[in-house]
Design a protein around this motif. Structure first.
Motif, PDB file in Angstrom:
ATOM      1  N   UNK A 312       0.820  -1.224   0.000  1.00  0.00           N
ATOM      2  CA  UNK A 312       0.000   0.000   0.000  1.00  0.00           C
ATOM      3  C   UNK A 312       0.851   1.270   0.000  1.00  0.00           C
ATOM      4  N   UNK A 323      -0.697  -3.923 -10.735  1.00  0.00           N
ATOM      5  CA  UNK A 323      -1.999  -4.382 -11.231  1.00  0.00           C
ATOM      6  C   UNK A 323      -2.041  -4.444 -12.753  1.00  0.00           C
ATOM      7  N   UNK A 337      -2.644 -14.773  -9.225  1.00  0.00           N
ATOM      8  CA  UNK A 337      -3.188 -14.303  -7.956  1.00  0.00           C
ATOM      9  C   UNK A 337      -2.541 -12.968  -7.639  1.00  0.00           C
ATOM     10  N   UNK A 338      -3.257 -12.146  -6.892  1.00  0.00           N
ATOM     11  CA  UNK A 338      -2.704 -10.824  -6.572  1.00  0.00           C
ATOM     12  C   UNK A 338      -3.227 -10.332  -5.231  1.00  0.00           C
ATOM     13  N   UNK A 339      -2.328  -9.774  -4.431  1.00  0.00           N
ATOM     14  CA  UNK A 339      -2.777  -9.085  -3.225  1.00  0.00           C
ATOM     15  C   UNK A 339      -1.888  -7.867  -2.973  1.00  0.00           C
ATOM     16  N   UNK A 340      -2.532  -6.833  -2.447  1.00  0.00           N
ATOM     17  CA  UNK A 340      -1.803  -5.645  -2.017  1.00  0.00           C
ATOM     18  C   UNK A 340      -1.700  -5.732  -0.497  1.00  0.00           C
ATOM     19  N   UNK A 341      -0.464  -5.784   0.003  1.00  0.00           N
ATOM     20  CA  UNK A 341      -0.256  -5.923   1.446  1.00  0.00           C
ATOM     21  C   UNK A 341      -0.260  -4.540   2.098  1.00  0.00           C
ATOM     22  N   UNK A 356       2.451 -10.201   7.455  1.00  0.00           N
ATOM     23  CA  UNK A 356       1.395 -10.575   6.504  1.00  0.00           C
ATOM     24  C   UNK A 356       1.971 -11.048   5.175  1.00  0.00           C
TER      25      UNK A 356
ATOM     26  N   UNK B  54      -4.850 -17.117  -0.976  1.00  0.00           N
ATOM     27  CA  UNK B  54      -3.509 -17.296  -1.541  1.00  0.00           C
ATOM     28  C   UNK B  54      -2.682 -18.243  -0.679  1.00  0.00           C
ATOM     29  N   UNK B  60      -6.257 -16.141  -6.506  1.00  0.00           N
ATOM     30  CA  UNK B  60      -7.303 -15.155  -6.238  1.00  0.00           C
ATOM     31  C   UNK B  60      -6.718 -13.757  -6.391  1.00  0.00           C
ATOM     32  N   UNK B  62      -7.123  -9.717  -5.585  1.00  0.00           N
ATOM     33  CA  UNK B  62      -7.794  -8.715  -4.760  1.00  0.00           C
ATOM     34  C   UNK B  62      -8.422  -7.704  -5.701  1.00  0.00           C
TER      35      UNK B  62
END
Lengths: 377, 198
Positions: A312, A323, A337-341, A356, B54, B60, B62
């Motif tokens: 972030x 992204x 797969x994607x995540x913003x920590x 995390x 994940x 997946x 976000x």
């Protein structure tokens, strides 16, 4: 850095055609490994380092006597678990830790190459490191991973070798270096080149060193690795070992003292010309352009499973740029797969103790490794 | 395993490509990938839940269905699933449109606001209903657009969306909803599960 001869290194005999048109061969690639390669040779992970990293991802770096740059992530029981995986990490070409770089001796003149070293690209770095698969007789890697410039190498690796890694983890990176990224790198290069001790890159023969320029480059870059909030919380306007302002230009503030320290320790371990070459390679990185403006085409044939992570508070390689990679992969139905920590530690988050981030990677790698083995995909 | 997920999984043919929109903790994704060997992706808005998915090795992303569905190409999935999330969108109509664009078939589950307990709550208590499937108070509910099975049925009909099959779920009991029993099922079903095609 007199111990460079003792490093693990492989001599790459095969010719490598660089993007600049030149060809190199018989060049050294310094590497380090952690953990053991299993009998099936299916547990290898190639980790790519960032701008100022090296092959010492874990343990104690014998040259600096400090912990490896990814010590939080690589080691026994850690996300890149060396009890389970065989981790390979090489110093990029252009680097200064034993791989072929501007500090290498030119056999013709018996002097360091300096700025006679060819301008290299992320693509060249990746193609050079690809030789490590042959060296270890690994048919297919379990994963490739890296943050920042390491993430760019991950993207380029999968694009060049779509069937050579089952999993790809590009972290806090971009597919195309932005104007802002280039601007900060140029600032660093100018700081080095305007140091009179740089001597047009020939400082080694002239027994000088552009320490001041390199330190300023590091100080400026270091700010870009942190977030405003992180800086404010850690330093605020706190004064350095004094109760009042001194009305001078010493380091009154803790943040000044901190940056000066970061600059001073950096020059002990890093080579100014390497800094020029590697930042240039980053600036030239534009995977989208390599594929005619369509990033999806870079990954057209890949079956690799991607896991992309951003932070972030990273404003250097912001979530939006990460992204874009996700979007390009989804456009061709790739596995992503994607995540913003969430963290206030800025771009540096990937190197730091961000629970995390570390726990998600650890679980992801473990589950994916066993899923792949069960299903033989 | 929720009854709802059993029904959804029966709709899905083996070896198909599936997108679970609002996939939560990934329980359905896990079930499908273990039992149907499907190629499955998820989209989830909650960071915590994305991290859980994940951690299980599930692919997946976000993101938010109202903005992030557009990155998926037309008909790129055999099935797109939307389980009990439609009511939470600002613009459910647009989301359904996008689901039908991305998926060859779309499975939508809705908590039924036409269930008799809901109707009685409002009729006798004069208060906004709070039930097992709708556990929120009016002021903290994420559910912006509640509808009944009949509402959704009409919504699809008016837009020429093909309804292949509609299933009623009431506790453990699973039954077919047909045109002939629609009004009755709208009264007794807690959930309605729709299999749609454009």
């Amino acid at each position: 850095m007199s111990n460079l001869n003792k490093l693990n290194s492989v001599l790459i005999k095969k010719a490598l055609k660089l993007d600049c048109g030149k060809e190199i061969s018989n060049f050294p690639l310094a590497y380090e490994t952690y953990g053991n390669l299993n009998e099936n040779k299916d547990n290898a992970i190639l980790i790519f380092h960032a701008l100022t990293g090296d092959q010492y991802a874990s343990g104690i770096n014998p040259l600096t006597n400090k912990e490896g740059w990814w010590n939080y992530a690589v080691g026994p029981g850690k996300p890149f678990d060396t009890d389970k995986f065989f981790i390979i990490c090489a110093n990029v070409i252009g680097g200064c830790m034993g791989s072929y770089g501007p500090g290498s001796i030119d056999p013709l003149t018996n002097k360091p190459l300096g700025t006679n070293f060819p301008v290299i690209t992320i693509n060249d770095m990746v193609n050079a490191q690809y030789n490590l698969l042959d060296h270890f007789k690994i048919e297919k890697l379990f994963a490739v991973a890296g943050g920042s410039m390491g993430g760019m190498q991950v993207l380029q690796f999968v694009s060049n070798f779509p069937n050579k890694a089952k999993v790809a983890l590009p972290i806090a990176c971009t597919a195309s270096h932005s104007a802002q990224n280039i601007a900060f790198n140029e600032l660093g290069r100018q700081a080095i080149m305007s140091d009179s001790n740089w001597k047009e890159g020939l400082y080694n023969e002239k027994s000088t060193n552009p320490d001041k320029g390199l330190a300023v480059a590091r100080m400026a870059a270091h700010i870009t690795y942190l977030s405003k909030q992180g800086l404010q919380e850690k330093f605020g306007r706190n004064l350095q070992e004094r109760s009042d302002l001194k009305f001078g230009f010493d380091a009154d503030f803790q943040i000044e003292s901190y940056l000066r320290y970061q600059g001073s320790v950096f020059v002990d371990r890093f080579d100014a010309n390497s800094y020029l070459y590697i930042t240039r390679a980053m600036d030239y990185f534009d995977l989208t352009k390599q594929f005619g403006g369509n990033l999806s085409k870079a990954f057209k044939n890949t079956k690799t499973k991607f896991f992309i992570i951003s932070f972030t508070s990273d404003w250097l390689y912001p979530t939006s740029e990460n992204k874009d990679i996700v979007i390009a992969l989804n456009a061709i139905g790739a596995d992503v797969g994607f995540v913003e920590i969430k963290t206030d530690k800025g771009h540096d988050s990937f190197l730091l103790d961000v629970p995390d981030f570390l726990s998600t990677i650890k679980n992801y790698l473990n589950t994916t490794y066993s899923n792949i083995n069960e299903r033989r995909i | 395993m929720k009854e709802e997920f059993k029904v959804i999984s029966k709709f899905i043919e083996e070896k198909s490509r599936v997108l679970d929109v609002g996939c939560g903790d990934g329980i359905l994704m896990e079930f499908l990938s273990k039992n149907k060997v499907v190629d499955i992706r998820g989209l989830e808005i909650s960071k915590e839940k994305v991290k859980k998915c994940l951690s299980k090795g599930l692919s997946v992303i976000e993101g938010d269905a109202e903005n992030d569905l557009k990155q998926f190409p037309d008909l790129s999935f055999d099935y797109v699933i939307l389980s009990q999330t439609l009511q939470a969108f600002m613009n459910p109509e647009k989301v359904i449109e996008n689901l039908l664009r991305v998926g060859k078939k779309v499975i939508v589950t809705i908590p039924n606001f036409g269930h008799w307990k809901v109707r009685l709550d409002l009729l006798f208590k004069g208060e906004m209903p709070v039930t097992k499937n709708l556990p929120y108070q009016w002021y903290d509910t994420p559910n912006l657009h509640m509808c009944t099975i009949l509402d959704f049925y009409n919504f699809c009909n008016n837009r020429g969306i093909n309804i292949f099959k509609t299933i009623s779920l009431n506790g453990q009991s699973i039954s077919d909803i047909k045109r002939s029993n629609l009004k009755y099922k709208n009264l007794i079903s807690e959930l309605g599960i729709f299999l749609l095609e454009k």
